[in-house]
Design a protein around this motif. Structure first.
Motif, PDB file in Angstrom:
ATOM      1  N   ALA A  86       0.916 -64.296  33.838  1.00 27.86           N
ATOM      2  CA  ALA A  86       1.054 -63.095  33.003  1.00 27.86           C
ATOM      3  C   ALA A  86      -0.204 -62.881  32.163  1.00 27.86           C
ATOM      4  CB  ALA A  86       2.286 -63.189  32.110  1.00 27.86           C
ATOM      5  N   VAL A  87      -0.743 -63.942  31.584  1.00 35.12           N
ATOM      6  CA  VAL A  87      -1.969 -63.833  30.779  1.00 35.12           C
ATOM      7  C   VAL A  87      -3.142 -63.408  31.665  1.00 35.12           C
ATOM      8  CG1 VAL A  87      -3.644 -65.180  29.446  1.00 35.12           C
ATOM      9  CG2 VAL A  87      -1.200 -65.430  28.995  1.00 35.12           C
ATOM     10  N   SER A  88      -3.229 -64.006  32.827  1.00 39.73           N
ATOM     11  CA  SER A  88      -4.303 -63.663  33.758  1.00 39.73           C
ATOM     12  C   SER A  88      -4.211 -62.204  34.160  1.00 39.73           C
ATOM     13  CB  SER A  88      -4.220 -64.566  34.991  1.00 39.73           C
ATOM     14  OG  SER A  88      -5.186 -64.198  35.927  1.00 39.73           O
ATOM     15  N   GLU A  89      -3.008 -61.732  34.393  1.00 45.13           N
ATOM     16  CA  GLU A  89      -2.766 -60.338  34.759  1.00 45.13           C
ATOM     17  C   GLU A  89      -3.167 -59.410  33.614  1.00 45.13           C
ATOM     18  OE1 GLU A  89       1.260 -58.604  35.818  1.00 45.13           O
ATOM     19  OE2 GLU A  89       0.870 -59.967  37.512  1.00 45.13           O
ATOM     20  N   ALA A  90      -2.843 -59.793  32.387  1.00 42.58           N
ATOM     21  CA  ALA A  90      -3.147 -58.969  31.214  1.00 42.58           C
ATOM     22  C   ALA A  90      -4.651 -58.883  30.976  1.00 42.58           C
ATOM     23  CB  ALA A  90      -2.456 -59.534  29.980  1.00 42.58           C
ATOM     24  N   VAL A  91      -5.395 -59.944  31.281  1.00 42.84           N
ATOM     25  CA  VAL A  91      -6.831 -59.977  31.087  1.00 42.84           C
ATOM     26  C   VAL A  91      -7.536 -59.089  32.107  1.00 42.84           C
ATOM     27  CG1 VAL A  91      -8.859 -61.471  31.163  1.00 42.84           C
ATOM     28  CG2 VAL A  91      -6.799 -62.242  30.014  1.00 42.84           C
ATOM     29  N   GLU A  92      -7.013 -59.009  33.298  1.00 42.49           N
ATOM     30  CA  GLU A  92      -7.635 -58.220  34.364  1.00 42.49           C
ATOM     31  C   GLU A  92      -7.419 -56.795  34.161  1.00 42.49           C
ATOM     32  OE1 GLU A  92      -5.957 -59.660  37.989  1.00 42.49           O
ATOM     33  OE2 GLU A  92      -7.046 -61.533  37.848  1.00 42.49           O
TER      34      GLU A  92
END
Length: 133
Positions: free
Chosen positions: A127-133
């Motif tokens: 989820a964090v990785s998705e939010a950063v992208e």
């Protein structure tokens, strides 16, 4: 029935790799220092394995199982050729046995919780990785 007790005693729900290693070593009458010398490792390495702070590589695991006369499968999972449950288990009082059962239950719950925590952490990272992208 003794085989079933041994499986329960040293099974994946009840015992860790370190527990099984310590039991196998003790059943041979070997001290940590002696086993370390035979394997060509430090005594602290054996202690770390028995405390589940680290695990041996495959070549050492193979040597361990040979020296301790147990199968690699038993060392890893508690299934297969291993050592019997402690001989004095039959002499343990009902109160102490109840405490041992409770400890096994808590260990089992902790393993399940750790697995669940790992899955939640993986989802969080995604989820964090998705939010950063």
């Amino acid at each position: 029935m003794s085989e079933q007790l041994a499986e329960d005693w040293f099974g994946p729900e009840s015992a860790t790799f370190g527990d099984r290693l310590a039991a196998a070593r003790e059943s041979t009458g070997m001290a940590q220092a002696e086993l370390a010398k035979r394997l060509g490792v430090k005594k602290s390495t054996i202690a770390a394995w028995e405390q589940d702070l680290s695990e041996p590589r495959a070549n050492r695991l193979s040597m361990l199982s040979g020296l301790l006369n147990v199968s690699i499968s038993w060392m890893l999972t508690g299934e297969g050729e291993g050592v019997n449950e402690p001989a004095d288990e039959a002499e343990i009082s009902a109160d102490v046995m109840a405490l041992l059962v409770e400890i096994r239950d808590i260990k089992s719950q902790m393993v399940r919780s750790a697995d669940r925590l790992g899955r939640v952490e993986k989802r969080l990272r995604a989820a964090v990785s998705e939010a950063v992208e």
